[in-house]
Scaffold this active site. Structure first.
Site, mmCIF file in Angstrom:
data_model
loop_
_atom_site.group_PDB
_atom_site.id
_atom_site.type_symbol
_atom_site.label_atom_id
_atom_site.label_comp_id
_atom_site.label_asym_id
_atom_site.label_seq_id
_atom_site.Cartn_x
_atom_site.Cartn_y
_atom_site.Cartn_z
ATOM 1 N N TYR A 85 84.780 43.444 -17.144
ATOM 2 C CA TYR A 85 83.845 42.384 -16.788
ATOM 3 C C TYR A 85 83.915 41.231 -17.781
ATOM 4 C CZ TYR A 85 81.426 45.592 -13.589
ATOM 5 O OH TYR A 85 81.124 46.436 -12.570
ATOM 6 N N GLU A 134 79.143 45.096 -3.874
ATOM 7 C CA GLU A 134 79.558 43.965 -3.045
ATOM 8 C C GLU A 134 80.021 44.344 -1.652
ATOM 9 O OE1 GLU A 134 81.024 45.232 -5.766
ATOM 10 O OE2 GLU A 134 83.201 45.098 -5.707
ATOM 11 N N ASP A 172 85.421 56.159 -12.991
ATOM 12 C CA ASP A 172 84.048 56.094 -13.531
ATOM 13 C C ASP A 172 84.015 56.416 -15.020
ATOM 14 O OD1 ASP A 172 82.988 55.450 -11.096
ATOM 15 O OD2 ASP A 172 82.316 57.492 -10.614
ATOM 16 N N HIS A 183 76.796 37.409 -8.657
ATOM 17 C CA HIS A 183 77.914 38.317 -8.936
ATOM 18 C C HIS A 183 78.415 38.981 -7.652
ATOM 19 C CE1 HIS A 183 80.207 41.187 -11.485
ATOM 20 N NE2 HIS A 183 80.006 41.996 -10.444
ATOM 21 N N GLU A 184 77.499 39.597 -6.908
ATOM 22 C CA GLU A 184 77.940 40.315 -5.698
ATOM 23 C C GLU A 184 78.511 39.336 -4.672
ATOM 24 O OE1 GLU A 184 78.301 43.188 -6.430
ATOM 25 O OE2 GLU A 184 76.792 43.417 -7.997
ATOM 26 N N HIS A 220 82.104 38.396 -5.407
ATOM 27 C CA HIS A 220 83.082 39.398 -4.955
ATOM 28 C C HIS A 220 83.604 39.095 -3.543
ATOM 29 C CE1 HIS A 220 83.464 42.440 -8.049
ATOM 30 N NE2 HIS A 220 82.160 42.649 -8.134
ATOM 31 N N GLU A 229 86.513 42.581 -11.354
ATOM 32 C CA GLU A 229 85.261 42.337 -12.087
ATOM 33 C C GLU A 229 85.331 41.165 -13.063
ATOM 34 O OE1 GLU A 229 82.663 43.564 -11.018
ATOM 35 O OE2 GLU A 229 83.358 45.298 -9.877
HETATM 36 N N1 BES Z 1 81.488 46.562 -7.980
HETATM 37 C C1 BES Z 1 80.528 46.672 -9.003
HETATM 38 C C2 BES Z 1 79.954 48.038 -9.138
HETATM 39 C C3 BES Z 1 80.976 49.124 -9.426
HETATM 40 C C4 BES Z 1 82.059 48.890 -10.264
HETATM 41 C C5 BES Z 1 80.818 50.357 -8.861
HETATM 42 C C6 BES Z 1 82.977 49.891 -10.498
HETATM 43 C C7 BES Z 1 81.737 51.366 -9.100
HETATM 44 C C8 BES Z 1 82.822 51.135 -9.911
HETATM 45 C C9 BES Z 1 79.411 45.660 -8.838
HETATM 46 O O1 BES Z 1 79.837 44.430 -8.326
HETATM 47 C C10 BES Z 1 78.906 45.338 -10.206
HETATM 48 O O2 BES Z 1 79.700 44.956 -10.999
HETATM 49 N N2 BES Z 1 77.625 45.463 -10.471
HETATM 50 C C11 BES Z 1 77.044 45.103 -11.738
HETATM 51 C C12 BES Z 1 76.465 43.720 -11.625
HETATM 52 C C13 BES Z 1 76.280 42.966 -12.904
HETATM 53 C C14 BES Z 1 77.538 42.812 -13.680
HETATM 54 C C15 BES Z 1 75.676 41.598 -12.595
HETATM 55 C C16 BES Z 1 75.994 46.148 -12.048
HETATM 56 O O3 BES Z 1 75.782 47.028 -11.195
HETATM 57 O O4 BES Z 1 75.388 46.149 -13.097
HETATM 58 ZN ZN ZN Z 2 81.155 43.511 -9.752
#
Ligand code: BES
Ligand code: ZN
Length: 613
Positions: free
Chosen positions: A395, A285, A387, A309-310, A313, A332
């Site tokens: 989520y 995002e 991570d 989703h993005e 954010h 999330e």
């Molecule tokens: N912000 C996240 C990606 C992220 C989270 C990177 C934690 C590093 C640490 C992004 O918004 C995300 O959640 N992406 C998901 C989208 C899905 C839930 C629709 C993905 O990448 O799968």
């Molecule tokens: Zn996200």
């Protein structure tokens, strides 16, 4: 570092003091109590030959402690060349600095000492080719095959691998940047991108709104731009630009619907950057410019919830930000909830409920594989890299909590609560404890007798799902289940399955719920009838390969090799590697990985290396 109580208004509202307690961002060395950066000014060259960003960054400082003369920054694998500082009266001096030994999680603490409290500090440095927050792609790894490509992924704690910074979401900065590249390359950032429309290898960016460092982002490659509406557009390699525009042309409608529900979009433009398939996430995002995997360009808009989703954010995360990575669910969970509300507005309730049900089923399956303490919304990292605690808990458990509250209070009460929460905490960071205080005063006690604080605390601080958690069900999925049973019992052939009006969601529900001990005849029947091995929808292909690996169905292997070699999105490859290893295919998986690894992002390499150790 310590996080100061950010909201005096909370104290004035007479809320309990528990939420005012300082929190600790264990993932950062920054000494925010002494000094904070208010503005960053970057001047960096994108050097594709040496795979490095090279130049300097200036921090404008605000001192919180009149006695301190020390600035502590986060870095990882940076070479620091020289540090200069400007005194309050304007003269420039060399600063003394020390770079500590590298901690595996936090990186190397950079301590800079001044003779007097500096106004601006300028750090000359370069990143290294192995920077955890950057991926450097050769031309052959791109769609164009002619130009190299690079991009950053700073969340959670990777900004420090390409920028010496107070790398904690508890703080915010504005930034400006000058980025130079080879002349035929266009650079973009999570900022105002209007200077990049003229391609000359020298670009200026301005981000006048304060954001947390994990949202500072850069991408560079053979990028073209196409507008989708007055407010939205796409940067992509020309080969995938048109298809991306067609796939995502509902983005403006998504913004308009979200504005109506939660207050006006705060960031001006909303553009998308299409990344190469090795991007380890679905999307990121980055403000004003979400980074997007090309694996969601399915041709039928079936995976555009990623854009919802993005975009979401832009309210939950970028505007109202988790203060530490233990509070990730505030980003999330709220975003997954808002994402689904946007999908309901733009694509209708049936689709939104199917997406809820798929995610809830995914969560329930994942909960069985995660250690109980990591199934709490308010995570305890205990020194780990964020991570390493990543899962669908923040989520989908977060989303289910909010759906629970929505069901109990009704949208007439719950929607204004969410909107007011976004207004109240706009451009601020908060901890889970602060959220608990806020919800107690503004929802739970405001409408007494509906939901108890015990229940709120159970959702947030206890492992697993409460017994009365929502269990989203979909009529469409019930019909799929009936047909599936008939097929499994032999009462129907595959050709008689009612797939004509199945969307990808119904396919995913179907495939995810088939037994893992199907006969080879049954698997063959499905594949012959629906050509699943050659599926062009990445999510559907993934679900079929998972089923096929679980069932020992051999004909997928050439296609699975291509899938694993062509895509770096962790969600679509890591579970496959895991399943191959546990289903007696470790040698095959390892040979594919050996070949695919150089094309993966450092984060994906780290995750998969660990599987083969
Ligand atoms: N912000 C996240 C990606 C992220 C989270 C990177 C934690 C590093 C640490 C992004 O918004 C995300 O959640 N992406 C998901 C989208 C899905 C839930 C629709 C993905 O990448 O799968
Ligand atoms: Zn996200």
């Amino acid at each position: 570092m310590k996080i100061k109580p950010l909201f005096l208004s909370l104290a004035m509202a007479g809320m309990c003091s528990q939420a005012m307690a300082n929190a600790v961002d264990q993932n950062s060395y920054a000494n925010l109590d002494d000094v904070v950066t208010t503005h960053l000014s970057l001047d960096l060259d994108v050097d594709f030959d040496d795979k490095q960003l090279e130049g300097f960054v200036e921090h404008t400082l605000k001192w919180n402690n009149s006695k301190s003369k020390t600035l502590v920054l986060d870095t990882r694998d940076l070479d620091i060349d020289k540090v200069m500082y400007q005194t309050q009266t304007g003269s420039w001096h060399k600063a003394k600095f020390t770079l500590a030994n590298r901690d595996d999680v936090k990186g190397s603490k950079l301590t800079i000492e001044f003779k007097s409290q500096a106004k601006i500090v300028r750090i000359y440095y370069n990143s290294r080719p192995e920077a955890s927050g950057l991926q450097w792609l050769t031309p052959t790894q791109t769609a164009s095959k002619t130009h190299p490509f690079m991009y950053s992924q700073s969340q959670a704690i990777h900004a420090r691998s390409w920028l010496p910074v107070q790398d904690t979401p508890a703080m915010r900065v504005t930034y400006s940047a000058r980025i130079t590249t080879p002349k035929d390359i266009r650079a973009v950032m999570s900022a105002d991108n209007k200077d990049v429309l003229y391609k000359d290898g020298d670009y200026h960016f301005e981000m006048p709104q304060a954001i947390s460092p994990y949202l500072i982002a850069i991408g560079a490659g053979n990028l073209e731009f196409k507008a989708m509406s007055h407010q939205t557009g796409i940067f992509a390699e020309p080969e995938i630009l048109e298809a991306s525009v067609a796939e995502f042309n509902d983005t403006q409608a998504m913004i308009d619907k979200t504005n109506a529900m939660y207050g006006d979009y705060a960031w001006g433009r909303y553009d998308l950057l299409m990344l190469p398939p090795s991007f380890p996430f679905g999307g990121m995002e980055n403000p004003r410019l979400s980074f997007i995997t090309p694996t969601v360009v399915a041709g039928d808009k079936s995976l555009v919830n990623l854009i919802a989703h993005e975009l979401a954010h832009s309210w939950s995360g970028n505007l109202v930000t988790n203060a530490t990575w233990e509070d990730l669910w505030l980003n999330e969970g709220f975003t997954s909830y808002v994402e689904n509300r946007i999908m309901e507005e733009v694509f209708g309730r049936d689709r939104a409920v199917m997406e809820q049900a798929l995610d809830a089923a995914g969560l329930r399956a994942q909960l069985k594989t995660i250690d109980a303490p990591d199934t709490r919304l308010n995570l305890k990292l205990n020194g780990r890299d964020p991570d390493d605690a990543f899962s669908s808990v923040p989520y989908t458990k977060g989303q289910l909590f909010l759906i629970y509250l929505e069901n109990k209070f009704g949208r007439d009460k719950f929607d204004p609560f969410v909107k007011t929460y976004f207004d109240e905490f706009a451009f601020k960071s908060l901890t889970t404890a602060q959220f608990v205080t806020y919800i107690e005063a503004n929802l739970i006690n405001r409408y007494p007798g509906i939901v108890s604080m015990d229940k709120v605390n159970e959702w947030i601080f206890e492992p697993g799902l409460p017994t009365d958690a929502p269990n989203p069900t979909s009529d469409a999925f019930d019909k799929v289940d009936t047909a599936t049973t008939a097929w499994l019992q032999g009462a129907k052939t595959a050709a008689q399955l009612p797939i004509a009006n199945w969307t990808v969601h119904e396919w995913l529900h179907f495939l995810n719920n088939l037994p893992r001990d199907l006969s080879i005849e049954k698997m063959t029947e499905l594949d012959d009838e629906f050509n699943l091995t050659q599926s062009t929808n990445a999510e559907r292909a993934f679900a079929w390969y998972m089923l096929a690996v679980g069932n020992g169905y051999q004909p997928i292997y050439p296609a699975l090799d291509a899938h694993l070699s062509g895509i770096g999105r962790r969600k679509l490859i890591v579970p496959l590697y895991k399943s191959l290893i546990t289903n007696g295919k470790k040698d095959w998986a390892q040979s594919v990985y050996l070949k695919a690894r150089p094309g993966y992002h450092p984060l994906a390499q780290g995750t998969i290396d660990a599987l083969f150790e």
